[in-house]
Write a protein that holds these residues in place. Structure first.
Motif, short mmCIF file in Angstrom:
data_model
loop_
_atom_site.label_atom_id
_atom_site.label_comp_id
_atom_site.label_asym_id
_atom_site.label_seq_id
_atom_site.Cartn_x
_atom_site.Cartn_y
_atom_site.Cartn_z
N LYS A 98 0.93 -1.12 0.08
CA LYS A 98 -0.14 -0.04 -0.10
C LYS A 98 0.95 1.26 0.01
CE LYS A 98 -4.16 1.76 2.37
NZ LYS A 98 -4.91 1.91 0.99
N GLU B 235 -11.11 -2.71 -8.94
CA GLU B 235 -11.35 -2.01 -7.59
C GLU B 235 -11.77 -0.55 -8.06
OE1 GLU B 235 -8.25 -1.57 -4.57
OE2 GLU B 235 -6.84 -0.71 -6.37
N ALA C 19 -11.33 3.63 -7.15
CA ALA C 19 -10.04 4.43 -6.73
C ALA C 19 -9.76 4.57 -5.51
CB ALA C 19 -10.19 5.92 -7.45
N ASN D 55 -12.37 -1.39 -2.36
CA ASN D 55 -12.99 -2.58 -3.13
C ASN D 55 -14.41 -2.64 -3.48
OD1 ASN D 55 -10.44 -4.14 -0.98
ND2 ASN D 55 -10.47 -4.10 -3.05
N THR E 41 -10.88 -4.79 4.73
CA THR E 41 -12.39 -4.86 4.88
C THR E 41 -13.21 -5.79 4.35
OG1 THR E 41 -11.96 -2.40 5.23
CG2 THR E 41 -14.19 -3.07 5.37
N ARG E 42 -12.54 -6.01 2.74
CA ARG E 42 -13.14 -6.93 1.87
C ARG E 42 -13.03 -8.32 2.24
NH1 ARG E 42 -10.75 -10.50 -1.07
NH2 ARG E 42 -11.64 -10.88 -3.38
N ASN F 222 -11.50 0.48 4.43
CA ASN F 222 -11.21 1.10 5.85
C ASN F 222 -12.21 2.49 6.05
OD1 ASN F 222 -10.19 1.56 8.41
ND2 ASN F 222 -9.28 3.33 7.39
N1 PMP Z 1 -8.38 -0.20 -2.64
C1 PMP Z 1 -7.69 1.05 -2.44
C2 PMP Z 1 -7.11 1.63 -3.73
C3 PMP Z 1 -7.66 1.69 -1.35
O1 PMP Z 1 -7.29 2.97 -1.19
C4 PMP Z 1 -8.47 0.98 -0.25
C5 PMP Z 1 -8.43 1.59 1.12
N2 PMP Z 1 -7.35 1.21 2.00
C6 PMP Z 1 -9.17 -0.17 -0.10
C7 PMP Z 1 -9.14 -0.79 -1.72
C8 PMP Z 1 -9.61 -0.96 0.55
O2 PMP Z 1 -8.82 -1.71 1.47
P1 PMP Z 1 -8.93 -1.81 3.25
O3 PMP Z 1 -10.10 -2.49 3.21
O4 PMP Z 1 -7.70 -2.64 3.54
O5 PMP Z 1 -8.76 -0.61 3.79
#
Ligand code: PMP
Length: 286
Positions: free
Chosen positions: A154, A188, A190, A193, A216-217, A252
């Motif tokens: 990330k 996904e 931007a 998810n 979260t997915r 998140n």
């Molecule tokens: N895809 C992208 C591009 C994101 O920025 C995020 C937010 N972190 C997510 C998916 C969702 O990931 P997470 O559930 O781990 O926050």
């Protein structure tokens, strides 16, 4: 130039700083060449769901970026809780641990992992109102593959691509952009998810290394399956989303949120979305 930042506390070099504290210099490798990774967790309604997984992931992202994850997960968690305590109880907050390269390596464009620095920021960020819904469109931009970008982290450096997708979508009157991978499968949004529901079954793109397979997915898939909802992880085309009964997002920032327009087609928040959102909130408070 000015910008109004919400209340922000950052742990940097052994102490807490208030406001938009400077963390990099003009010669810092990350400020010039983009070697930073971060993660985003949340505190809201007095809970911090999956904080441990977000802290674990920032350490994995550091390794993928060639940085040294010098902060143990337990320390990230402890600092996050200390940061949250600096705000009024129950305030909705974004919790952002971050690593970056300070110095270049021997070839300048390479980064020196021994120079890894870090900070943890906590700042006010209200939970989006799910009643607002969101309109999405197919982006002309794509997610890179692992050969083209550090898609297994990330990383801040992945987000200029998401930014231009959002700007382009906003320009056409949409709130968010759906990005495909280089094969044309939906990857996904931007910022989150994406899921669809058809005849009571939930579908979401199978992780293929091109997009962030979100915490979260994964959490939502597990909760839905435990509750008896079938969830299929597979290759999905944009046409699948155009024909869906429901479209919703996990991430998140908003946790579980409805999509109420896919290009020209209006949609209602549906039963699978409502179940996923309730299951997440029950889990978060459980
Ligand atoms: N895809 C992208 C591009 C994101 O920025 C995020 C937010 N972190 C997510 C998916 C969702 O990931 P997470 O559930 O781990 O926050």
């Amino acid at each position: 130039m000015s910008h109004h930042w919400t209340q922000t506390w950052t742990f940097l070099d052994g102490q807490w700083h208030e406001g938009n504290v400077p963390i990099m210099g003009v010669r810092t490798h990350a400020s010039w060449l983009g070697t930073s990774v971060f993660d985003g967790a949340r505190a809201f309604e007095g809970v911090t769901p999956d904080l441990d997984l977000h802290c674990l992931r920032v350490n994995r992202s550091a390794l993928a970026m060639g940085l040294k994850p010098v902060v143990p997960v337990e320390k990230w968690i402890e600092l996050a809780h200390a940061g949250v305590k600096r705000f009024a109880p129950g305030t909705a907050l974004y919790i952002r641990p971050m690593y970056w390269a300070e110095f270049p390596g021997p070839r300048t464009v390479d980064a020196d992992p021994e120079s890894t620095r870090w900070c943890l920021s906590v700042y006010e960020a209200g939970m989006p109102d799910p009643a607002r819904g969101a309109a999405v469109t197919l982006s002309p931009f794509r997610r890179p593959t692992i050969e083209c970008a550090v898609t297994d982290a990330k990383a801040g450096a992945l987000y200029p691509n998401n930014s231009r997708a959002l700007v382009e979508a906003h320009g056409r009157g949409f709130d968010n952009a759906v990005l495909c991978d280089m094969l044309g499968n939906v990857a996904e949004l931007a910022t989150a998810n994406i899921f669809l529901a058809k005849d009571g079954v939930a579908f979401t793109p199978a992780p293929n290394g091109t997009f962030l397979s979100g915490i979260t997915r994964t959490r939502s898939i597990g909760l839905l399956r435990e509750a008896g909802v079938e969830v299929v992880e597979t290759a999905l085309r944009w046409s699948d989303f155009r024909d869906a009964d429901e479209v919703f997002t996990t991430g998140n920032y908003s946790k579980v949120a409805p999509i109420t327009r896919v290009e020209a087609r209006e949609l209602q928040p549906g039963p699978v979305f409502r179940k996923a959102r309730k299951l997440y909130w029950d889990f978060a408070h459980g």
